[in-house]
Design an enzyme around this catalytic site. Structure first.
Site, mmCIF file in Angstrom:
data_model
loop_
_atom_site.group_PDB
_atom_site.id
_atom_site.type_symbol
_atom_site.label_atom_id
_atom_site.label_comp_id
_atom_site.label_asym_id
_atom_site.label_seq_id
_atom_site.Cartn_x
_atom_site.Cartn_y
_atom_site.Cartn_z
ATOM 1 N N LYS A 42 -8.323 5.696 -0.116
ATOM 2 C CA LYS A 42 -7.664 5.652 1.184
ATOM 3 C C LYS A 42 -7.879 6.990 1.881
ATOM 4 O O LYS A 42 -7.847 8.046 1.244
ATOM 5 C CB LYS A 42 -6.169 5.378 0.972
ATOM 6 C CG LYS A 42 -5.345 5.274 2.244
ATOM 7 C CD LYS A 42 -3.906 4.941 1.889
ATOM 8 C CE LYS A 42 -3.005 4.905 3.100
ATOM 9 N NZ LYS A 42 -1.604 4.558 2.731
ATOM 10 N N SER A 118 0.568 1.123 5.178
ATOM 11 C CA SER A 118 -0.524 1.877 5.769
ATOM 12 C C SER A 118 -1.836 1.781 4.986
ATOM 13 O O SER A 118 -2.864 2.256 5.443
ATOM 14 C CB SER A 118 -0.131 3.354 5.885
ATOM 15 O OG SER A 118 0.108 3.921 4.609
ATOM 16 N N SER A 142 3.796 1.107 1.672
ATOM 17 C CA SER A 142 2.405 1.108 2.113
ATOM 18 C C SER A 142 1.392 0.596 1.104
ATOM 19 O O SER A 142 0.232 0.380 1.454
ATOM 20 C CB SER A 142 2.002 2.522 2.560
ATOM 21 O OG SER A 142 2.652 2.842 3.764
#
Length: 441
Positions: A42, A118, A142
């Protein structure tokens, strides 16, 4: 990735040359349990030396990391090959992945819908089978929000289970943890075996597991006491699809021999949410203040909602901030008592199915409207962040529109083992790996 990413926009920084170089480096070929297995990082928190990390923000568009985070060191030691970085909302602040810098990631099940956030780029990539697993992190859901939206497995480990060093000790009062989204329960457990354990200077400590997490996959979970509820703690409405998913999961758990009854810890939901948002706003203000010290005026190149949240955080006094922490800690104590009579708490992962892209207006400064939508969409996941407990989203349900609807299990502090045992049992009873988004089967 090259074939499907133009449709999904999940991978924003390819690292193919670096991965090829790692494969052929003399005497340094990948070893370990995951030797040669491709994965993605990520584009937030975990650092990889020589690669760009933007955190989804134009302020960091050209930032290059000069070292590996301890988590990445351990991932590489386990043999994983990092093929790229995945999309994230700016600084991971929203439950959707639509940063102005890179544009939206699209849900593989329906490209008009959000993949969540996220870690939306990570979950979309795994759902589309670009990779079998992808790094993700979780400060309010997230990992679990996009796992639910994209129909993959997402476990948030116990606070302190995985390292945040060497750069970070605590983020937003201990809300944030690192791990991954995966296709299988086995891979999540084996990856946690490879990466978990405290690093030097860690401010939190999670009791070591009695045995490898991978050994829990397929182990008999025994007769678990599972409380389930479908009512949002802050009183927001819960969509009928999310309620149906929990009711179906409760029946399945009962069929598997567990004791299942409607039950939930009792606490002041609105006060909980308000206190959580104090940490979120102050944390954002602190983040931008630190950025301005390190990169100067470029730190002001942030999205309107981020700037507005930081402005709000700057108005909160130290007394109000410490009061919010105290309220959350008091609520966490009460929730812990619920787990003296229950092994797990089952809820919807989300209050609603994956929303259309644009549902969250990242260009707005109207925080009240933006975060009211967030509160309705994400009423359950943030609880495990301030309590520090492990929790997972399990892909057991799809609605009539073909969108995934995850169910959420929270376990006792430090007890990922029970979650992995049950998750493997559910995976065997209701396999999801062969269920692919349209165009992939």
């Amino acid at each position: 990735i090259e074939r499907l990413n133009p449709r999904l926009n999940a991978v924003v920084t390819p690292l193919y040359d670096e991965a090829r170089a790692a494969l052929v480096k003399p005497g340094r070929a990948p070893a370990g349990f995951f030797a040669g297995v491709p994965c993605l990082l990520k584009d937030l928190l975990a650092r990889a030396a020589g690669t760009r990390q933007t955190a989804g923000s134009a302020a960091l568009e050209h930032a290059i990391d000069d070292h590996d985070s301890e988590l990445v060191v351990r991932q590489k030691r386990a043999g994983l090959l990092i093929l790229g970085k995945t999309n994230t909302p700016e600084f991971g602040l929203l439950p959707t992945t639509e940063p102005q810098l890179f544009g939206p990631t699209r849900n593989p099940w329906n490209p008009a819908h959000s993949p969540g956030g996220s870690s939306g780029g990570a979950a979309a990539a795994v759902a589309a089978r670009l990779v079998p697993m992808a790094h993700a992190n979780d400060g309010g859901g997230s990992i679990r929000i996009p796992a639910s939206c994209c129909g993959v497995f997402g476990l948030k480990p116990t606070r302190g289970r995985n390292p945040l060093g060497p750069d970070v000790g605590d983020i937003m009062g201990g809300l944030v943890v690192e791990h991954a989204v995966t296709i299988s329960v086995r891979d999540s457990a084996a990856l946690l075996d490879a990466t978990s354990g405290p690093d030097a200077g860690a401010p939190y400590w999670a009791e070591p597991p009695r045995r490898a997490f991978a050994a829990e996959v397929g182990a008999d979970p025994g007769r678990l006491r599972i409380g389930f509820s479908t009512t949002a703690p802050a009183g927001t409405p819960v969509h009928r699809d999310c309620i149906a998913a929990v009711e179906d999961a409760a029946r399945l758990c009962e069929q598997l021999g567990h004791d299942v009854a409607e039950a939930a810890p009792s606490f002041d939901g609105p006060a909980m949410y308000d206190a959580f948002m104090v940490l979120w706003a102050v944390g954002t203000a602190g983040l931008l203040a630190g950025l301005e010290q390190s990169i100067g005026s470029r730190a002001r190149r942030v999205e309107p909602a981020t700037a507005a949240l930081a402005e709000q955080g700057r108005t909160i006094s130290a007394i109000a901030y410490t009061g919010a922490i105290a309220r959350l800690q008091t609520i966490a104590r009460g929730i812990a008592r619920f787990f003296t009579s229950h092994d797990l708490w089952l809820t919807p992962t989300l209050g609603h199915p994956p929303p259309p892209l644009g549902h969250f207006d990242t260009g707005t400064r109207d925080l009240a409207a933006l975060f009211e939508r967030s509160r309705v969409f994400v009423p359950f996941t943030l609880i495990a962040n301030f309590t520090g407990q492990p929790a997972m989203s399990v892909p057991l349900h799809w609605n009539g529109a073909g969108l995934p609807i995850g169910v959420h299990f929270t376990g006792r502090y430090g007890d990922e083992a029970t979650l992995f045992r049950l998750a493997a049992q559910l995976e065997a009873a209701r396999p999801w790996a062969g269920r692919l988004p349209p165009g992939l089967d």
